[in-house]
Design a protein around this motif. Structure first.
Motif, PDB file in Angstrom:
ATOM      1  N   ALA A 160      -7.059   4.385 -12.202  1.00 25.38           N
ATOM      2  CA  ALA A 160      -6.648   4.047 -13.570  1.00 25.38           C
ATOM      3  C   ALA A 160      -6.513   2.555 -13.790  1.00 25.38           C
ATOM      4  CB  ALA A 160      -5.320   4.735 -13.883  1.00 25.38           C
ATOM      5  N   SER A 161      -6.654   1.757 -12.738  1.00 21.38           N
ATOM      6  CA  SER A 161      -6.541   0.294 -12.797  1.00 21.38           C
ATOM      7  C   SER A 161      -5.147  -0.155 -13.224  1.00 21.38           C
ATOM      8  CB  SER A 161      -7.608  -0.303 -13.730  1.00 21.38           C
ATOM      9  OG  SER A 161      -7.799  -1.679 -13.458  1.00 21.38           O
ATOM     10  N   THR A 162      -4.134   0.419 -12.581  1.00 24.42           N
ATOM     11  CA  THR A 162      -2.740   0.070 -12.905  1.00 24.42           C
ATOM     12  C   THR A 162      -1.994  -0.496 -11.703  1.00 24.42           C
ATOM     13  OG1 THR A 162      -1.962   2.331 -12.423  1.00 24.42           O
ATOM     14  CG2 THR A 162      -2.612   1.845 -14.701  1.00 24.42           C
ATOM     15  N   THR A 163      -2.718  -1.064 -10.741  1.00 30.29           N
ATOM     16  CA  THR A 163      -2.061  -1.613  -9.554  1.00 30.29           C
ATOM     17  C   THR A 163      -1.428  -2.972  -9.801  1.00 30.29           C
ATOM     18  OG1 THR A 163      -4.076  -2.737  -8.820  1.00 30.29           O
ATOM     19  CG2 THR A 163      -3.730  -0.458  -8.055  1.00 30.29           C
ATOM     20  N   GLY A 164      -1.907  -3.693 -10.816  1.00 33.04           N
ATOM     21  CA  GLY A 164      -1.476  -5.062 -11.044  1.00 33.04           C
ATOM     22  C   GLY A 164      -2.301  -6.087 -10.303  1.00 33.04           C
ATOM     23  N   LEU A 165      -3.267  -5.649  -9.482  1.00 36.09           N
ATOM     24  CA  LEU A 165      -4.119  -6.586  -8.756  1.00 36.09           C
ATOM     25  C   LEU A 165      -4.934  -7.440  -9.721  1.00 36.09           C
ATOM     26  CD1 LEU A 165      -5.436  -4.274  -5.910  1.00 36.09           C
ATOM     27  CD2 LEU A 165      -3.995  -6.299  -5.600  1.00 36.09           C
ATOM     28  N   ALA A 166      -5.059  -8.711  -9.388  1.00 34.01           N
ATOM     29  CA  ALA A 166      -5.874  -9.607 -10.201  1.00 34.01           C
ATOM     30  C   ALA A 166      -7.342  -9.205 -10.102  1.00 34.01           C
ATOM     31  CB  ALA A 166      -5.699 -11.045  -9.729  1.00 34.01           C
ATOM     32  N   ASP A 167      -8.102  -9.506 -11.141  1.00 30.60           N
ATOM     33  CA  ASP A 167      -9.543  -9.304 -11.128  1.00 30.60           C
ATOM     34  C   ASP A 167     -10.189 -10.552 -10.535  1.00 30.60           C
ATOM     35  OD1 ASP A 167     -12.116  -8.470 -11.539  1.00 30.60           O
ATOM     36  OD2 ASP A 167     -12.004  -8.448 -13.731  1.00 30.60           O
ATOM     37  N   TYR A 168     -10.982 -10.392  -9.496  1.00 31.58           N
ATOM     38  CA  TYR A 168     -11.619 -11.549  -8.881  1.00 31.58           C
ATOM     39  C   TYR A 168     -12.729 -12.137  -9.748  1.00 31.58           C
ATOM     40  CZ  TYR A 168     -14.874  -7.852  -7.335  1.00 31.58           C
ATOM     41  OH  TYR A 168     -15.728  -6.780  -7.293  1.00 31.58           O
ATOM     42  N   VAL A 169     -13.294 -11.357 -10.668  1.00 37.01           N
ATOM     43  CA  VAL A 169     -14.475 -11.796 -11.402  1.00 37.01           C
ATOM     44  C   VAL A 169     -14.233 -13.055 -12.234  1.00 37.01           C
ATOM     45  CG1 VAL A 169     -16.133 -11.159 -13.198  1.00 37.01           C
ATOM     46  CG2 VAL A 169     -15.582  -9.548 -11.384  1.00 37.01           C
ATOM     47  N   PRO A 170     -13.156 -13.170 -13.021  1.00 41.63           N
ATOM     48  CA  PRO A 170     -12.994 -14.375 -13.831  1.00 41.63           C
ATOM     49  C   PRO A 170     -12.436 -15.578 -13.082  1.00 41.63           C
ATOM     50  CG  PRO A 170     -11.248 -12.811 -14.322  1.00 41.63           C
ATOM     51  CD  PRO A 170     -12.161 -12.128 -13.357  1.00 41.63           C
ATOM     52  N   LEU A 171     -12.137 -15.465 -11.798  1.00 43.20           N
ATOM     53  CA  LEU A 171     -11.585 -16.595 -11.055  1.00 43.20           C
ATOM     54  C   LEU A 171     -12.604 -17.743 -11.035  1.00 43.20           C
ATOM     55  CD1 LEU A 171     -10.004 -14.764  -7.981  1.00 43.20           C
ATOM     56  CD2 LEU A 171      -8.841 -15.603 -10.045  1.00 43.20           C
ATOM     57  N   PRO A 172     -12.189 -18.966 -11.357  1.00 44.30           N
ATOM     58  CA  PRO A 172     -13.142 -20.086 -11.387  1.00 44.30           C
ATOM     59  C   PRO A 172     -13.932 -20.264 -10.095  1.00 44.30           C
ATOM     60  CG  PRO A 172     -11.078 -20.726 -12.425  1.00 44.30           C
ATOM     61  CD  PRO A 172     -10.848 -19.361 -11.830  1.00 44.30           C
ATOM     62  N   ALA A 173     -13.273 -20.111  -8.949  1.00 44.30           N
ATOM     63  CA  ALA A 173     -13.983 -20.286  -7.679  1.00 44.30           C
ATOM     64  C   ALA A 173     -15.074 -19.238  -7.512  1.00 44.30           C
ATOM     65  CB  ALA A 173     -12.989 -20.219  -6.515  1.00 44.30           C
ATOM     66  N   PHE A 174     -14.776 -18.015  -7.947  1.00 44.16           N
ATOM     67  CA  PHE A 174     -15.787 -16.963  -7.840  1.00 44.16           C
ATOM     68  C   PHE A 174     -16.934 -17.227  -8.806  1.00 44.16           C
ATOM     69  CE2 PHE A 174     -17.605 -12.873  -9.071  1.00 44.16           C
ATOM     70  CZ  PHE A 174     -18.004 -12.405  -7.826  1.00 44.16           C
ATOM     71  N   GLN A 175     -16.610 -17.593 -10.033  1.00 42.26           N
ATOM     72  CA  GLN A 175     -17.641 -17.888 -11.022  1.00 42.26           C
ATOM     73  C   GLN A 175     -18.580 -18.984 -10.519  1.00 42.26           C
ATOM     74  OE1 GLN A 175     -17.872 -16.953 -14.656  1.00 42.26           O
ATOM     75  NE2 GLN A 175     -16.771 -15.141 -13.995  1.00 42.26           N
ATOM     76  N   GLN A 176     -18.004 -20.022  -9.955  1.00 41.59           N
ATOM     77  CA  GLN A 176     -18.826 -21.124  -9.446  1.00 41.59           C
ATOM     78  C   GLN A 176     -19.716 -20.663  -8.301  1.00 41.59           C
ATOM     79  OE1 GLN A 176     -15.902 -24.116  -8.477  1.00 41.59           O
ATOM     80  NE2 GLN A 176     -15.211 -24.277 -10.607  1.00 41.59           N
ATOM     81  N   ASN A 222       0.797  -1.231   0.000  1.00 41.08           N
ATOM     82  CA  ASN A 222       0.000   0.000   0.000  1.00 41.08           C
ATOM     83  C   ASN A 222       0.829   1.281   0.000  1.00 41.08           C
ATOM     84  OD1 ASN A 222       0.939   0.062   2.643  1.00 41.08           O
ATOM     85  ND2 ASN A 222      -1.047  -0.501   3.551  1.00 41.08           N
ATOM     86  N   ARG A 223       2.144   1.169   0.222  1.00 45.73           N
ATOM     87  CA  ARG A 223       2.989   2.369   0.157  1.00 45.73           C
ATOM     88  C   ARG A 223       3.423   2.681  -1.277  1.00 45.73           C
ATOM     89  NH1 ARG A 223       4.015   4.303   5.010  1.00 45.73           N
ATOM     90  NH2 ARG A 223       3.784   2.922   6.822  1.00 45.73           N
ATOM     91  N   ARG A 224       3.286   1.699  -2.153  1.00 46.43           N
ATOM     92  CA  ARG A 224       3.623   1.941  -3.562  1.00 46.43           C
ATOM     93  C   ARG A 224       2.385   2.147  -4.427  1.00 46.43           C
ATOM     94  NH1 ARG A 224       7.682  -1.943  -6.408  1.00 46.43           N
ATOM     95  NH2 ARG A 224       6.273  -3.579  -5.638  1.00 46.43           N
ATOM     96  N   ILE A 225       1.237   1.713  -3.955  1.00 49.79           N
ATOM     97  CA  ILE A 225      -0.020   1.887  -4.693  1.00 49.79           C
ATOM     98  C   ILE A 225      -0.615   3.251  -4.327  1.00 49.79           C
ATOM     99  CG2 ILE A 225      -2.395   1.060  -4.918  1.00 49.79           C
ATOM    100  CD1 ILE A 225      -1.296  -1.780  -4.525  1.00 49.79           C
ATOM    101  N   THR A 226      -0.991   4.009  -5.335  1.00 54.29           N
ATOM    102  CA  THR A 226      -1.521   5.353  -5.127  1.00 54.29           C
ATOM    103  C   THR A 226      -2.994   5.427  -5.522  1.00 54.29           C
ATOM    104  OG1 THR A 226      -0.979   6.120  -7.354  1.00 54.29           O
ATOM    105  CG2 THR A 226       0.761   6.313  -5.659  1.00 54.29           C
ATOM    106  N   LEU A 227      -3.620   6.541  -5.167  1.00 54.62           N
ATOM    107  CA  LEU A 227      -5.001   6.783  -5.581  1.00 54.62           C
ATOM    108  C   LEU A 227      -5.121   6.791  -7.102  1.00 54.62           C
ATOM    109  CD1 LEU A 227      -5.870   9.606  -3.021  1.00 54.62           C
ATOM    110  CD2 LEU A 227      -6.801   7.276  -3.013  1.00 54.62           C
ATOM    111  N   ARG A 228      -4.136   7.373  -7.770  1.00 54.62           N
ATOM    112  CA  ARG A 228      -4.133   7.394  -9.236  1.00 54.62           C
ATOM    113  C   ARG A 228      -4.197   5.972  -9.795  1.00 54.62           C
ATOM    114  NH1 ARG A 228      -2.018  11.001 -12.970  1.00 54.62           N
ATOM    115  NH2 ARG A 228      -0.991  12.187 -11.303  1.00 54.62           N
ATOM    116  N   MET A 229      -3.411   5.074  -9.218  1.00 54.55           N
ATOM    117  CA  MET A 229      -3.341   3.703  -9.730  1.00 54.55           C
ATOM    118  C   MET A 229      -4.654   2.955  -9.537  1.00 54.55           C
ATOM    119  SD  MET A 229       0.448   2.740  -8.367  1.00 54.55           S
ATOM    120  CE  MET A 229       1.865   3.791  -8.738  1.00 54.55           C
ATOM    121  N   LEU A 230      -5.325   3.202  -8.412  1.00 54.29           N
ATOM    122  CA  LEU A 230      -6.638   2.578  -8.225  1.00 54.29           C
ATOM    123  C   LEU A 230      -7.622   3.070  -9.280  1.00 54.29           C
ATOM    124  CD1 LEU A 230      -7.117   2.708  -4.337  1.00 54.29           C
ATOM    125  CD2 LEU A 230      -6.467   0.728  -5.723  1.00 54.29           C
TER     126      LEU A 230
END
Length: 445
Positions: A188-204, A178-186
């Motif tokens: 603009a979607s440039t944090t590198g965080l995975a998207d939970y939506v396509p995860l198979p466990a979430f889909q199921q 969280n010290r390297r992730i900024t408000l801008r990155m959230l």
């Protein structure tokens, strides 16, 4: 210079919030098979050209659909038959009627404005069997609300409350890195965080229980449990719903205000969006545009499936087509922002990002070019500023062309034979091609 402390807005009591929740609206209902597209920038399959034939300007009286105590203070009504029978209005209606047939749509509701003046407002098809679609009907606006998150953040920047490049550690102490992730990155979607939506466990899980309520903590945990797509935040681009769940939480901490109240104060009320609101339940205010989906293998009603996982709590909204058109113009023109913040809205540093790496495929780390790229909660598609959510049986699109002050708003629902996909976006592309042939709406990427 130290940022000014953000002001807090009056909080509702628990009883007042529950009462509001009962009266207000939910937002996104998403299908397992289309969940990866529910907020992800994605193109339609445009087939330009206006169809032949005629179209009605809309169904019967709006007042009858509203009923007493609906809270719909200024009903959104169809353009009169005489005005809809000529010029651009007539051409738009022909395009919409053709799209309804071609794309197997149960309903189409649309509004086109220039300078916030009505070109045409219309509804085609049915909400339910025997119930005509109506421009006053409410529907879920999905990732349209993410454009409000970006605009709200930039308004706080204009007010001196925060800076875009502030690290999020002070507001999100449990977020890894969280010290390297900024408000801008959230935003603009440039944090590198995975998207939970396509995860198979979430889909199921979503398929198994479409009425489940998801918490922000559960959603963020799904994303942070996965490896990041790139190690250094801000150096690549991938879409992740988790960024906007986190942005909503940060905005609440910054302002010490519930997100639904913050978005109302900073965005929807200043824009005059009287029918756009959050709900804390899956209910939708009357009158309701019902949705149906075939995504679980049978054609079934999906109107009230729980949308809690789709974005930040407090930004899960419903709207109507008149508000959606006003939203397109208000967000796209940047009327709530300083010139500097509007530039950040349209390019917060994303142009030039998005490239395949050894750990991130090109389909995930998608190229952001000057022609098509992600902004701070908006899509820049050629000369248009847009968003187009997709979820169980629902599709919507808002698009704005600043040079012509032209706003296009579309909401569609699927019929039993609909092929799926971003049908509202496809229809918006067709309307844009007819009205502004020199300024088509391209697909992202």
């Amino acid at each position: 210079m130290s940022p000014r402390p953000a002001r807090a807005f009056p909080r509702r009591s628990s009883r007042a919030r529950l009462a509001a929740a009962a009266a207000l609206a939910a937002v996104l209902v998403v299908s397992p098979s289309v969940a990866a597209d529910s907020g992800t920038p994605h193109g339609g399959d445009p087939q330009g050209g206006a169809p032949h034939g005629t179209a009605a300007a809309g169904p019967g009286p709006v007042g009858a659909a509203l009923g007493p105590g609906s809270g719909h203070r200024h009903p959104c009504t169809a353009t009169s038959g005489r005005a809809a029978a000529h010029g651009e209005a007539r051409e738009i209606l022909r395009i919409a009627e053709r799209a309804q047939r071609d794309l197997g749509l149960k309903s189409v509701i649309l509004r086109v404005t220039r300078d916030d003046r009505d070109v045409v407002t219309a509804a085609l098809g049915e909400s339910m069997t025997g119930v005509p679609a109506d421009p006053a009907m409410h529907f879920r606006n999905g990732n349209i609300a993410i454009s409000y998150l970006g605009t709200a953040l930039l308004r706080l920047v204009d007010q001196g409350a925060v800076r875009l490049d502030d690290p999020v550690a002070r507001w999100l102490p449990d977020l890894p890195d969280n010290r390297r992730i900024t408000l801008r990155m959230l935003a603009a979607s440039t944090t590198g965080l995975a998207d939970y939506v396509p995860l198979p466990a979430f889909q199921q899980a979503v398929t198994a229980d479409v009425f489940r309520h998801w918490t922000a903590k559960e959603l963020v945990a799904l994303a942070t449990a996965q490896p990041r797509w790139y190690d250094t935040p801000g150096t690549n681009w991938n879409y992740s719903h988790a960024n906007f769940v986190l942005l909503g939480a940060a905005l609440e901490k910054i302002t010490r205000t519930p997100l639904d109240q913050l978005l109302a104060h900073e965005v929807t009320e200043p824009l005059g969006l009287r029918e756009t609101r959050d709900s804390f339940t899956p209910e939708i205010p009357e009158p309701v545009l019902h949705a149906f989906s075939s995504d679980r293998g049978r054609y079934e009603e999906s109107t009230y499936w729980n949308p809690s996982w789709t974005t930040a709590p407090g930004a899960v909204q419903t709207t109507d087509i008149c508000d959606l058109a006003r939203s397109a113009a208000g967000i796209g023109s940047g009327e709530l922002l300083s010139p500097a913040s509007r530039r950040e809205l349209l390019n917060p540093g994303t142009v030039g990002l998005g490239h395949q790496t050894a750990t991130c495929p090109a389909a995930v780390c998608r190229a952001n070019t000057r022609a098509t790229h992600y902004g701070a909660g908006v899509l820049v598609l050629g000369d248009w500023i847009a968003q187009h959510p997709l979820f169980f049986g629902y599709s919507a699109s808002q698009a704005y062309l600043p040079s012509a002050r032209l706003a296009i708003a579309v909401s569609t629902t699927d019929g039993p034979d609909a092929p799926g996909g971003h049908s509202a976006h496809t229809l918006a592309q067709r309307v844009a091609a007819a009205l502004e042939p020199a300024h088509p709406i391209p697909d992202f990427g």
